[in-house]
Design an enzyme around this catalytic site. Sequence first.
Site, PDB file in Angstrom:
ATOM      1  N   ASP A  51       0.834  -1.202   0.000  1.00  0.00           N
ATOM      2  CA  ASP A  51       0.000   0.000   0.000  1.00  0.00           C
ATOM      3  C   ASP A  51       0.873   1.257   0.000  1.00  0.00           C
ATOM      4  OD1 ASP A  51       0.894  -0.132   2.612  1.00  0.00           O
ATOM      5  OD2 ASP A  51      -1.105  -0.237   3.521  1.00  0.00           O
ATOM      6  N   SER A  52       2.202   1.069   0.004  1.00  0.00           N
ATOM      7  CA  SER A  52       3.133   2.184  -0.225  1.00  0.00           C
ATOM      8  C   SER A  52       2.870   2.850  -1.566  1.00  0.00           C
ATOM      9  CB  SER A  52       4.577   1.684  -0.173  1.00  0.00           C
ATOM     10  OG  SER A  52       4.753   0.551  -1.008  1.00  0.00           O
ATOM     11  N   ASP A  90      -0.642  -6.440   0.152  1.00  0.00           N
ATOM     12  CA  ASP A  90      -1.094  -5.767   1.366  1.00  0.00           C
ATOM     13  C   ASP A  90      -2.614  -5.725   1.459  1.00  0.00           C
ATOM     14  OD1 ASP A  90       1.160  -5.092   2.791  1.00  0.00           O
ATOM     15  OD2 ASP A  90       1.365  -3.096   1.918  1.00  0.00           O
ATOM     16  N   LYS A 118      -0.527  -9.557   3.512  1.00  0.00           N
ATOM     17  CA  LYS A 118       0.195  -8.905   4.606  1.00  0.00           C
ATOM     18  C   LYS A 118      -0.736  -7.966   5.343  1.00  0.00           C
ATOM     19  CE  LYS A 118       3.494  -5.722   3.924  1.00  0.00           C
ATOM     20  NZ  LYS A 118       2.982  -4.550   4.742  1.00  0.00           N
ATOM     21  N   GLU A 120      -0.923  -5.368   9.054  1.00  0.00           N
ATOM     22  CA  GLU A 120      -0.123  -4.683  10.052  1.00  0.00           C
ATOM     23  C   GLU A 120      -0.731  -4.832  11.442  1.00  0.00           C
ATOM     24  OE1 GLU A 120       1.206  -1.060   7.007  1.00  0.00           O
ATOM     25  OE2 GLU A 120       0.381  -0.582   8.972  1.00  0.00           O
ATOM     26  N   GLU A 187       9.763  -3.487  10.559  1.00  0.00           N
ATOM     27  CA  GLU A 187      10.131  -2.213   9.953  1.00  0.00           C
ATOM     28  C   GLU A 187      10.618  -1.227  11.012  1.00  0.00           C
ATOM     29  OE1 GLU A 187       8.349   1.351   7.077  1.00  0.00           O
ATOM     30  OE2 GLU A 187       7.202  -0.492   7.394  1.00  0.00           O
TER      31      GLU A 187
END
Length: 270
Positions: A51-52, A90, A118, A120, A187
């Site tokens: 999602d970057s 993501d 993925k 978070e 991260e």
Amino acid sequence: MSSQSKPKNITISTLNKLHSSGEKFSCLTAYDACFAEILSNAGVEVLLVGDSLGMVLQGHDSTLPVTMEDMIYHVECVKRGNRGSLLIADLPFMSYASETQTLENAARLMRAGGHVVKLEGGAWIASTTRLLAERGIPVCAHMGLTPQSINRIGGFHVQGRDTEQAQAIIEEAQMLQEAGASLLLLECVPRDLARKVTELLEIPVIGIGAGPDTSGQIMVLHDVLGISPITPKFVKNFLLESENGIPGAIETYVKAVKDLSFPADEHCFH
């Protein structure tokens, strides 16, 4: 790079074998078919449709505006160009807030071409991780600096520098492994903490801004090529060292991860 060194159908089992043998593996973000082909042909074992993209492609100041539709589109693009790398996708902000929503959105990413999803978080995503793993969907848990929580943590800051926070990361990482996570991404944490987590876990650990002792390294493609608007401490521009343009830069990155020359000490937090 010779065809013999290109990744051929990299799987979770492949990464487990590399992790067990101590051989490092490389990961990069990818958002389109063209770069997916370049990266996989250069030997990058893992492609992350992150999602970057909200920041490096769409121009937002965070990842929060990225939608499921955005993610589906880019996963489908990357799938078409991929030549054997493992593809992680993501789950974007608030796309896994309930069980029904989580299963539906994870299934959409897998149908679009993802091999792993993925998400978070720490202990609070353990039940979600278990829910997905029990239904055959591999999970990469993302801990440390979690960009989707940027408003809660107050900015892009190194996580786990104090003893209490470091211990929480260790315990929650173990909890996520027990819940069924296949991979862990750390991260922006101190090198010593990343090394300890990697040693304690059986699953592969991928690092970004976490030092050289993790099982694998990941970078944002635009950072590797020196075209991001910001340059965090852990970033290196590999295009500067390339004699073969972008493909050469990617091959140099892969080699540097494998021979432990990247990340160097200047890229680490202590």
